[in-house]
Design a protein around this motif. Structure first.
Motif, PDB file in Angstrom:
ATOM      1  N   GLY A  22     -12.286   4.785   0.469  1.00  0.00           N
ATOM      2  CA  GLY A  22     -13.155   3.633   0.661  1.00  0.00           C
ATOM      3  C   GLY A  22     -13.292   2.743  -0.550  1.00  0.00           C
ATOM      4  O   GLY A  22     -14.232   1.938  -0.610  1.00  0.00           O
ATOM      5  N   HIS A  50      -6.512  -8.237   3.179  1.00  0.00           N
ATOM      6  CA  HIS A  50      -6.317  -7.187   4.171  1.00  0.00           C
ATOM      7  C   HIS A  50      -4.944  -7.303   4.837  1.00  0.00           C
ATOM      8  O   HIS A  50      -4.319  -6.299   5.176  1.00  0.00           O
ATOM      9  CB  HIS A  50      -7.419  -7.262   5.224  1.00  0.00           C
ATOM     10  CG  HIS A  50      -8.755  -6.802   4.738  1.00  0.00           C
ATOM     11  ND1 HIS A  50      -9.115  -5.470   4.698  1.00  0.00           N
ATOM     12  CD2 HIS A  50      -9.816  -7.491   4.255  1.00  0.00           C
ATOM     13  CE1 HIS A  50     -10.350  -5.363   4.224  1.00  0.00           C
ATOM     14  NE2 HIS A  50     -10.791  -6.579   3.945  1.00  0.00           N
ATOM     15  N   LEU A  75      -4.227   3.654  10.081  1.00  0.00           N
ATOM     16  CA  LEU A  75      -5.569   3.271   9.651  1.00  0.00           C
ATOM     17  C   LEU A  75      -5.574   1.872   9.062  1.00  0.00           C
ATOM     18  O   LEU A  75      -6.504   1.080   9.290  1.00  0.00           O
ATOM     19  CB  LEU A  75      -6.106   4.282   8.640  1.00  0.00           C
ATOM     20  CG  LEU A  75      -7.540   4.057   8.147  1.00  0.00           C
ATOM     21  CD1 LEU A  75      -8.516   4.014   9.314  1.00  0.00           C
ATOM     22  CD2 LEU A  75      -7.945   5.147   7.157  1.00  0.00           C
ATOM     23  N   ARG A  76      -4.546   1.523   8.296  1.00  0.00           N
ATOM     24  CA  ARG A  76      -4.424   0.166   7.767  1.00  0.00           C
ATOM     25  C   ARG A  76      -4.387  -0.846   8.904  1.00  0.00           C
ATOM     26  O   ARG A  76      -5.050  -1.891   8.861  1.00  0.00           O
ATOM     27  CB  ARG A  76      -3.150   0.024   6.938  1.00  0.00           C
ATOM     28  CG  ARG A  76      -3.126   0.755   5.610  1.00  0.00           C
ATOM     29  CD  ARG A  76      -1.735   0.662   5.037  1.00  0.00           C
ATOM     30  NE  ARG A  76      -1.551   1.516   3.871  1.00  0.00           N
ATOM     31  CZ  ARG A  76      -1.252   1.083   2.662  1.00  0.00           C
ATOM     32  NH1 ARG A  76      -1.126  -0.204   2.449  1.00  0.00           N
ATOM     33  NH2 ARG A  76      -1.073   1.918   1.670  1.00  0.00           N
ATOM     34  N   ALA A 128      -2.139  -4.383   4.785  1.00  0.00           N
ATOM     35  CA  ALA A 128      -1.602  -3.783   6.005  1.00  0.00           C
ATOM     36  C   ALA A 128      -0.081  -3.908   6.067  1.00  0.00           C
ATOM     37  O   ALA A 128       0.618  -2.979   6.473  1.00  0.00           O
ATOM     38  CB  ALA A 128      -2.234  -4.429   7.235  1.00  0.00           C
ATOM     39  N   LEU A 158      -7.833  -1.307  10.461  1.00  0.00           N
ATOM     40  CA  LEU A 158      -8.689  -2.162   9.644  1.00  0.00           C
ATOM     41  C   LEU A 158      -8.270  -3.624   9.734  1.00  0.00           C
ATOM     42  O   LEU A 158      -9.122  -4.530   9.748  1.00  0.00           O
ATOM     43  CB  LEU A 158      -8.643  -1.692   8.181  1.00  0.00           C
ATOM     44  CG  LEU A 158      -9.196  -0.287   7.903  1.00  0.00           C
ATOM     45  CD1 LEU A 158      -8.961   0.091   6.446  1.00  0.00           C
ATOM     46  CD2 LEU A 158     -10.673  -0.206   8.251  1.00  0.00           C
ATOM     47  N   TYR A 159      -6.965  -3.856   9.810  1.00  0.00           N
ATOM     48  CA  TYR A 159      -6.455  -5.221   9.915  1.00  0.00           C
ATOM     49  C   TYR A 159      -6.881  -5.861  11.231  1.00  0.00           C
ATOM     50  O   TYR A 159      -7.285  -7.028  11.287  1.00  0.00           O
ATOM     51  CB  TYR A 159      -4.933  -5.175   9.783  1.00  0.00           C
ATOM     52  CG  TYR A 159      -4.267  -6.516   9.687  1.00  0.00           C
ATOM     53  CD1 TYR A 159      -4.877  -7.576   9.040  1.00  0.00           C
ATOM     54  CD2 TYR A 159      -3.014  -6.714  10.235  1.00  0.00           C
ATOM     55  CE1 TYR A 159      -4.252  -8.815   8.938  1.00  0.00           C
ATOM     56  CE2 TYR A 159      -2.378  -7.943  10.143  1.00  0.00           C
ATOM     57  CZ  TYR A 159      -3.007  -8.986   9.496  1.00  0.00           C
ATOM     58  OH  TYR A 159      -2.393 -10.202   9.392  1.00  0.00           O
ATOM     59  N   ASP A 185     -12.705  -0.427  -3.061  1.00  0.00           N
ATOM     60  CA  ASP A 185     -12.455  -1.846  -2.793  1.00  0.00           C
ATOM     61  C   ASP A 185     -11.037  -2.223  -3.213  1.00  0.00           C
ATOM     62  O   ASP A 185     -10.501  -1.726  -4.212  1.00  0.00           O
ATOM     63  CB  ASP A 185     -13.455  -2.709  -3.548  1.00  0.00           C
ATOM     64  CG  ASP A 185     -14.876  -2.496  -3.035  1.00  0.00           C
ATOM     65  OD1 ASP A 185     -15.026  -2.125  -1.854  1.00  0.00           O
ATOM     66  OD2 ASP A 185     -15.823  -2.685  -3.825  1.00  0.00           O
ATOM     67  N   LEU A 191      -7.743   3.848   0.631  1.00  0.00           N
ATOM     68  CA  LEU A 191      -7.862   3.833   2.090  1.00  0.00           C
ATOM     69  C   LEU A 191      -8.852   4.876   2.584  1.00  0.00           C
ATOM     70  O   LEU A 191      -9.858   4.551   3.221  1.00  0.00           O
ATOM     71  CB  LEU A 191      -6.486   4.059   2.719  1.00  0.00           C
ATOM     72  CG  LEU A 191      -6.403   3.859   4.231  1.00  0.00           C
ATOM     73  CD1 LEU A 191      -6.761   2.430   4.600  1.00  0.00           C
ATOM     74  CD2 LEU A 191      -5.000   4.190   4.728  1.00  0.00           C
ATOM     75  N   TRP A 192      -8.559   6.132   2.294  1.00  0.00           N
ATOM     76  CA  TRP A 192      -9.427   7.199   2.777  1.00  0.00           C
ATOM     77  C   TRP A 192     -10.693   7.327   1.941  1.00  0.00           C
ATOM     78  O   TRP A 192     -11.753   7.724   2.461  1.00  0.00           O
ATOM     79  CB  TRP A 192      -8.663   8.525   2.768  1.00  0.00           C
ATOM     80  CG  TRP A 192      -7.429   8.489   3.607  1.00  0.00           C
ATOM     81  CD1 TRP A 192      -6.156   8.289   3.156  1.00  0.00           C
ATOM     82  CD2 TRP A 192      -7.319   8.630   5.018  1.00  0.00           C
ATOM     83  NE1 TRP A 192      -5.250   8.305   4.203  1.00  0.00           N
ATOM     84  CE2 TRP A 192      -5.945   8.512   5.363  1.00  0.00           C
ATOM     85  CE3 TRP A 192      -8.240   8.843   6.042  1.00  0.00           C
ATOM     86  CZ2 TRP A 192      -5.486   8.607   6.662  1.00  0.00           C
ATOM     87  CZ3 TRP A 192      -7.776   8.939   7.348  1.00  0.00           C
ATOM     88  CH2 TRP A 192      -6.427   8.823   7.646  1.00  0.00           C
ATOM     89  N   GLU A 223      -9.473  -5.074  13.041  1.00  0.00           N
ATOM     90  CA  GLU A 223     -10.914  -5.311  13.033  1.00  0.00           C
ATOM     91  C   GLU A 223     -11.262  -6.646  12.378  1.00  0.00           C
ATOM     92  O   GLU A 223     -12.230  -7.310  12.777  1.00  0.00           O
ATOM     93  CB  GLU A 223     -11.624  -4.185  12.289  1.00  0.00           C
ATOM     94  CG  GLU A 223     -11.658  -2.865  13.051  1.00  0.00           C
ATOM     95  CD  GLU A 223     -12.398  -1.799  12.276  1.00  0.00           C
ATOM     96  OE1 GLU A 223     -12.932  -2.125  11.189  1.00  0.00           O
ATOM     97  OE2 GLU A 223     -12.442  -0.648  12.738  1.00  0.00           O
ATOM     98  N   VAL A 224     -10.479  -7.061  11.412  1.00  0.00           N
ATOM     99  CA  VAL A 224     -10.777  -8.293  10.686  1.00  0.00           C
ATOM    100  C   VAL A 224     -10.111  -9.504  11.335  1.00  0.00           C
ATOM    101  O   VAL A 224     -10.711 -10.581  11.433  1.00  0.00           O
ATOM    102  CB  VAL A 224     -10.332  -8.169   9.215  1.00  0.00           C
ATOM    103  CG1 VAL A 224     -10.578  -9.472   8.457  1.00  0.00           C
ATOM    104  CG2 VAL A 224     -11.069  -7.016   8.548  1.00  0.00           C
TER     105      VAL A 224
END
Length: 307
Positions: A81, A90, A148-149, A94, A152-153, A83, A78-79, A155-156
């Motif tokens: 970066g 994703h 943060l998870r 999450a 990111l979720y 893959d 996560l922090w 955003e997608v």
């Protein structure tokens, strides 16, 4: 008379009464304790009792070790970066971060109530206090990682009501962890910790009642949609239509900024807006159905300049 009884309304006021009683109970309990004679005594558990010094020490050591593994994985994937594995999406990533947060928050609160109570094992063992502090710190890091998870979720896959609820829950967990730290540092009682968490819960529910969540979700998805920002996911008009008439201002913004070449999207958005506005105007006109959100939306629809 039965037709005038609303089971949902009765259940709501019963829930409110339970919450209010739980908030007032610690103070009433302290008053009743003051009125009694000073004949209080304390039962100290044995060292090897189920909730004694040895069992708490082993449990806290085990939990810290398990959390350390999860913390290391979060730092890498996560922090750091890195893959994700090929078989993990994703969404699954999450969800795995959000759901265990419920159990860990309850475990953290329960062990603090047991280990750090007055006269408990935490008062007589510096090692237990250190393990409790380390565990709370790892809970804080897990809460931040879950936020943060979720970011990111979103955003997608864009924003939904369940994801907003997950964010609110993570915020409540963060508040609870801060209150746990304050309870230890300020040497407050367990009743204070329970009452403070109840106050934070009621405050969040009260503030949420004034926020139009569907309108916020719709505006967020419109602003971050692929058609408008050229970065996010395409706008899901079917999901927006399920949120109700509150999304009409966001749809107007979408139609205003939508490029002219996307004729199909414009047609669909105009159709969704038409049906939502029609259903809103055909709603039951009753003073008991008046809401602040509906009044604001009605003023918006009546004002051509605002549109």
């Amino acid at each position: 008379l039965l037709q005038f009884l609303d089971l949902w309304r009765i259940g709501f006021w019963i829930t409110v009464a339970i919450i209010v009683w739980a908030m007032f109970r610690p103070r009433l309990k302290r008053r009743s304790v003051r009125s009694q004679t000073d004949r209080a005594f304390m039962v100290v558990p044995a060292r090897n009792a189920p909730l004694g010094h040895a069992s708490l020490l082993r449990s806290l050591a085990l939990f810290n070790a398990v959390f350390a593994v999860q913390t290391l994985l979060d730092l890498v994937y996560l922090w750091g970066g890195a893959d994700l594995p090929d078989h993990m999406s994703h969404a699954e990533y999450a969800h795995r971060g959000a759901y265990p947060l419920i159990a860990t928050a309850l475990l953290a609160a329960g062990f603090v109530l047991i280990a750090m109570r007055r006269g408990g094992p935490g008062d007589h063992s510096a090692l237990i206090r250190g393990l409790v502090h380390a565990w709370i710190g790892q809970n804080v890091l897990l809460c931040l990682s879950s936020m943060l998870r979720l970011g990111l979720y979103v955003e997608v896959y864009s924003l939904t009501e369940l994801r907003v609820a997950a964010g609110v829950w993570m915020g409540l967990v963060a508040i609870g962890l801060i209150l746990i730290l304050l309870r230890i540092l300020l040497k407050r009682s367990n009743e204070w910790l329970i009452a403070a968490n109840l106050v934070s819960l009621v405050a969040v529910l009260y503030v949420s009642a004034f926020i139009d969540i569907p309108a916020f979700i719709a505006r967020f998805n419109v602003v971050h949609s692929q058609e408008i920002s050229q970065e996010g996911p395409p706008l899901d008009l079917d999901y927006l239509s399920s949120l109700g008439p509150s999304v009409i201002p966001a749809l107007d913004l979408y139609l205003l900024k939508l490029p002219d070449r996307l004729i199909d999207q414009r047609t669909r958005a105009m159709t969704v807006r038409y049906y939502l506005s029609t259903n809103f105007e055909m709603r039951r006109r009753d003073w008991r159905n008046w809401t602040f959100r509906a009044a604001r939306l009605e003023n918006y629809l009546l004002d051509p300049i605002a549109r």
